[in-house]
Design a protein around this motif. Structure first.
Motif: not given
Lengths: 292, 189
Positions: A56-69, B9-23
């Protein structure tokens, strides 16, 4: 009575995984909750696990925010529901080296880890291939491999060469070579201790994500359908499926896919206050139920 | 469409759809890795940097994985890990990454990423040198240096979008669920 108590302990989940991830070819057929879980085995005076989850430490936040885990809880929290600590675990069987199964080895300081030699050597082989083949190792965390170095140096890594009976009393390892990964293995638990057992359970790892891999999606014409991802061979996945079901005497419900939410309805289960499910596969004599 | 266009395009898509979520995730990164609030990542200089830096990042990741694998072989009692062709390959890839890093275009918003990339390269350079001498002698220094390199790689991945230490989108359980905030794809069923 059973020799071992066996529980599937959910440690995170994906609320909406496409069905096509779990069942090959099932595109645009909706989504399902996909639990992430490991298996706790207690009996014969020892504690063992099948897989350990991810780091979780290394990439838990990525999994949660980008991959809906969601909902990740540490082994300390998850195993506390069984009244045990990660430091109590003595044996860990790693079904394969993907990050969500072998990523949290650091959390178990007293365990010996069992991994197929083929899994390790083929990962090393894949890492040496030309960049054009990077798909073969893109989902491997180099950090997990570095952690395995420590295990090897401490003498806590046992490299298994193929099938191995009685890695623990009544617990066998079976290699499903060149299937989901090169050296995936499944765990057979002969829970009456007999060689010709009437009480066999199989922990499938990622060889199956769902009971639908065993019966297909057409109830009128059941058949094996592999999972959505095979790094090596769908064909070998199907034969591994057949072997697992034969090992349990034909009742596919005795082959446990930890990624299937249906496990929680096939077996007695409960949801803990952290929102994660415990499913009780078997209860050994004298042991206390975790779900009733 | 070239790589820069695809990235933009990828970065713009991310920012448009989810501006509150850090990348990016910053598990242990220093706070200066985060861009000031309101800053956009879409400027050409940053995109040029990202596209140019990706091969170097990938080479470092590859080299780190190969070094780790060789350390496993050595730890498991392999006596010829240093002679393994993968060792020369790892060092060569590290060297190629170093060359690429040295030639990266400058970009203000890429400076932090560049710093971590250089730090990773330095650590892996030292790890290769240490492993060349001590790989089979159970020396902890090569592993420690490798770990430092991986740590810097994670920091670099957190500093800008477009860099992944682990390609979750190609992994067993995260497959097809990528960019959950971009496409939920909740079909009937």
């Amino acid at each position: 009575m059973a020799d071992y108590s066996i529980w599937v302990m959910e440690y995170a989940f994906m609320p909406s995984a496409p069905v096509s991830v779990m069942v090959y070819g099932a595109h645009n057929q909706g989504t399902r909750k996909m639990p992430y879980g490991y298996v706790l085995i207690k009996g014969h005076g020892t504690l063992a696990m099948v897989d350990v989850g991810y780091n979780q430490r290394d990439y838990g936040q990525t999994l949660e925010q980008r991959f809906d885990v969601h909902g990740w809880k540490s082994p300390e929290v998850v195993l506390a529901e069984a009244g045990v600590k990660p430091s109590d675990v003595e044996h860990v069987i790693l079904t394969h080296a993907h990050f969500d199964h072998a990523g949290n080895t650091d959390a178990f300081p007293n365990a010996t880890f069992y991994l197929q030699e083929r899994e390790l050597s083929k990962w090393i082989w894949a890492l040496a291939l030309d960049r054009k083949f990077r798909w073969l190792q893109a989902a491997t965390d180099p950090g997990d491999i570095a952690r395995i170095v420590d295990l090897a140096r401490e003498g806590r890594l046992v490299s298994i060469n193929g099938d191995h009976d009685d890695i623990l009393p009544g617990i066998d390892l079976r290699l499903a070579a060149d299937s989901h990964t090169w050296g995936s293995q499944y765990v057979t638990i002969r829970n009456d201790g007999k060689r010709e057992s009437d009480d066999v359970w199989v922990m499938a790892g990622d060889l199956a994500y769902s009971y639908d891999n065993f019966r297909g999606l057409d109830a009128a014409d059941p058949g094996y359908v592999p999972i959505g991802l095979a790094m090596v061979s769908q064909e070998n996945l199907l034969f591994a499926t057949d072997a697992m079901i034969n090992a349990v005497g034909g009742d596919y419900r005795r082959v446990v896919p930890p990624h299937d939410e249906e496990v929680g309805t096939v077996f007695p289960s409960r949801v803990t206050k952290t929102g994660l499910r415990i499913s009780e596969i078997a209860l050994a004599k004298g042991d206390t139920s975790l779900v009733s | 469409m070239n790589n820069r266009d695809i990235t933009r395009l990828s970065v713009r898509r991310i920012e448009e759809r989810a501006p509150n979520i850090p990348l990016f995730c910053v598990p242990e990164a220093p706070t200066e890795s985060l861009l000031p609030a309101g800053e956009t990542l879409l400027d050409d200089a940053t995109l040029s940097y990202v596209v140019a830096a990706q091969p170097a990042f990938d080479l470092l990741r590859q080299a780190a994985g190969q070094l780790a694998a060789l350390l496993v072989l050595a730890a498991a009692g392999g006596r010829s890990a240093q002679d393994n062709p993968a060792f020369a390959l790892a060092c060569a890839e590290r060297a190629k990454a170093g060359d690429l890093i040295g030639a990266l275009p400058t970009a203000r918003k890429g400076r932090h990423h560049h710093r971590h990339l250089r730090a990773c390269n330095d650590a892996l350079t030292a790890a290769c040198a240490e492993a060349a001498v001590n790989l089979n002698r159970d020396d902890q220094r090569a592993l420690a240096l490798l770990r430092e390199g991986l740590r810097q790689l994670h920091f670099a991945a957190a500093a800008l979008p477009g860099f992944e230490v682990v390609a979750f989108g190609q992994s067993c359980c995260a497959a097809h669920a990528s960019m959950a905030t971009i496409s939920r794809g909740k079909a009937n069923g």
